[in-house]
Scaffold this motif. Structure first.
Motif, mmCIF file in Angstrom:
data_model
loop_
_atom_site.group_PDB
_atom_site.id
_atom_site.type_symbol
_atom_site.label_atom_id
_atom_site.label_comp_id
_atom_site.label_asym_id
_atom_site.label_seq_id
_atom_site.Cartn_x
_atom_site.Cartn_y
_atom_site.Cartn_z
ATOM 1 N N THR A 37 0.835 -1.199 0.000
ATOM 2 C CA THR A 37 0.000 0.000 0.000
ATOM 3 C C THR A 37 0.868 1.245 0.000
ATOM 4 O O THR A 37 1.867 1.317 0.711
ATOM 5 C CB THR A 37 -0.908 0.023 1.247
ATOM 6 O OG1 THR A 37 -1.732 -1.146 1.246
ATOM 7 C CG2 THR A 37 -1.776 1.260 1.285
ATOM 8 N N PHE A 38 0.449 2.238 -0.775
ATOM 9 C CA PHE A 38 1.054 3.568 -0.733
ATOM 10 C C PHE A 38 -0.014 4.530 -0.242
ATOM 11 O O PHE A 38 -1.130 4.547 -0.764
ATOM 12 C CB PHE A 38 1.566 4.011 -2.108
ATOM 13 C CG PHE A 38 2.356 5.282 -2.033
ATOM 14 C CD1 PHE A 38 3.698 5.249 -1.715
ATOM 15 C CD2 PHE A 38 1.751 6.511 -2.247
ATOM 16 C CE1 PHE A 38 4.437 6.415 -1.615
ATOM 17 C CE2 PHE A 38 2.480 7.685 -2.146
ATOM 18 C CZ PHE A 38 3.824 7.634 -1.834
ATOM 19 N N ALA A 93 0.813 10.511 -5.833
ATOM 20 C CA ALA A 93 -0.209 9.459 -5.817
ATOM 21 C C ALA A 93 -0.321 8.807 -7.188
ATOM 22 O O ALA A 93 -0.368 7.577 -7.299
ATOM 23 C CB ALA A 93 -1.553 10.047 -5.395
ATOM 24 N N ALA A 96 2.730 6.597 -7.866
ATOM 25 C CA ALA A 96 2.637 5.334 -7.121
ATOM 26 C C ALA A 96 1.610 4.408 -7.756
ATOM 27 O O ALA A 96 1.864 3.207 -7.927
ATOM 28 C CB ALA A 96 2.280 5.623 -5.659
ATOM 29 N N MET A 97 0.466 4.958 -8.147
ATOM 30 C CA MET A 97 -0.609 4.160 -8.740
ATOM 31 C C MET A 97 -0.149 3.489 -10.030
ATOM 32 O O MET A 97 -0.466 2.329 -10.285
ATOM 33 C CB MET A 97 -1.812 5.060 -9.013
ATOM 34 C CG MET A 97 -2.970 4.367 -9.693
ATOM 35 S SD MET A 97 -4.310 5.509 -10.123
ATOM 36 C CE MET A 97 -3.596 6.363 -11.547
ATOM 37 N N TYR A 102 2.591 -1.031 -6.187
ATOM 38 C CA TYR A 102 1.611 -1.043 -5.099
ATOM 39 C C TYR A 102 0.291 -1.665 -5.555
ATOM 40 O O TYR A 102 -0.135 -1.485 -6.680
ATOM 41 C CB TYR A 102 1.347 0.384 -4.595
ATOM 42 C CG TYR A 102 2.608 1.062 -4.140
ATOM 43 C CD1 TYR A 102 3.158 0.785 -2.896
ATOM 44 C CD2 TYR A 102 3.274 1.960 -4.972
ATOM 45 C CE1 TYR A 102 4.335 1.390 -2.483
ATOM 46 C CE2 TYR A 102 4.441 2.570 -4.571
ATOM 47 C CZ TYR A 102 4.969 2.276 -3.322
ATOM 48 O OH TYR A 102 6.136 2.869 -2.935
ATOM 49 N N LEU A 105 -3.704 2.148 -3.252
ATOM 50 C CA LEU A 105 -3.356 3.557 -3.100
ATOM 51 C C LEU A 105 -4.412 4.189 -2.213
ATOM 52 O O LEU A 105 -5.607 4.104 -2.510
ATOM 53 C CB LEU A 105 -3.324 4.271 -4.461
ATOM 54 C CG LEU A 105 -3.243 5.793 -4.418
ATOM 55 C CD1 LEU A 105 -1.917 6.251 -3.802
ATOM 56 C CD2 LEU A 105 -3.440 6.390 -5.806
ATOM 57 N N ILE A 137 -8.122 1.652 -4.878
ATOM 58 C CA ILE A 137 -7.914 3.043 -4.464
ATOM 59 C C ILE A 137 -8.919 3.394 -3.381
ATOM 60 O O ILE A 137 -10.108 3.079 -3.493
ATOM 61 C CB ILE A 137 -8.056 4.020 -5.650
ATOM 62 C CG1 ILE A 137 -6.981 3.736 -6.691
ATOM 63 C CG2 ILE A 137 -7.965 5.471 -5.164
ATOM 64 C CD1 ILE A 137 -7.018 4.645 -7.891
#
Length: 177
Positions: A37-38, A93, A96-97, A102, A105, A137
């Motif tokens: 997870t971010f 974000a 990272a997505m 990950y 998010l 998300i």
């Protein structure tokens, strides 16, 4: 490499306590299943308890903070640095997505950042349009715009029924901060 076949969009909103807590609980549950997870926190730079805890789970959960809520507390308009921090948070974000690194998010307090005009709904909606199929998300914060509620697959509204803040009790370390 992701372990989710299909990721969905969650919204945790409302005036009740527990939106960030629910999102962090999801990250903890995911870590226990080997998912990464971010978390991007908007308008939060205080060293909340979760920041310290997540450092112990850094193999599974990464957290970055962008901006603070000083302008809200001081009852003034946001300054340029507030807008820049939100923009940087949204950019991080998206990176990272799209990184493939990950599974989840979390954009913590993104709805509040929209409410105060630091971000606009359309920009966040465009990010969601780019969501890879396998990424989950989670958007949190009061005042979630209806467009994001419509886009979401799961929406939970936290409703305050009773809160000890109403009796003048301040945030307690480890419980609210």
């Amino acid at each position: 490499m992701s372990r989710l076949i299909k990721g969905y969009i969650h919204v945790y909103t409302g005036n009740g306590k527990g939106k960030t807590t629910a999102a962090l609980g999801q990250a903890l549950r995911a870590a226990g299943s080997g998912l990464k997870t971010f978390i991007v926190q908007f308008m939060k730079d205080f060293p909340y308890g979760e920041v310290k805890s997540i450092q112990q789970w850094n193999e599974w959960i990464e957290l970055a903070q962008y901006g603070n809520d000083t302008f809200v507390i001081d009852k003034r308009l946001p300054c340029q640095s507030d807008f820049e921090a939100a923009k940087q948070g949204l950019q991080r974000a998206q990176e990272a997505m799209l990184s493939g690194k990950y599974d989840i998010l979390i954009m913590d307090e993104v709805c509040v950042a929209i409410h105060f005009g630091l971000l606009n709904t359309e920009t966040v909606h465009l990010l969601l349009e780019k969501k890879p199929t396998f990424v989950e998300i989670i958007l949190t914060g009061r005042y979630c715009p209806s467009e994001l509620i419509e886009k979401a697959d799961l929406v939970t509204e936290m409703q305050e029924i009773k809160h000890y803040y109403q009796k003048g009790i301040e945030a307690r370390k480890g419980i609210e901060s």
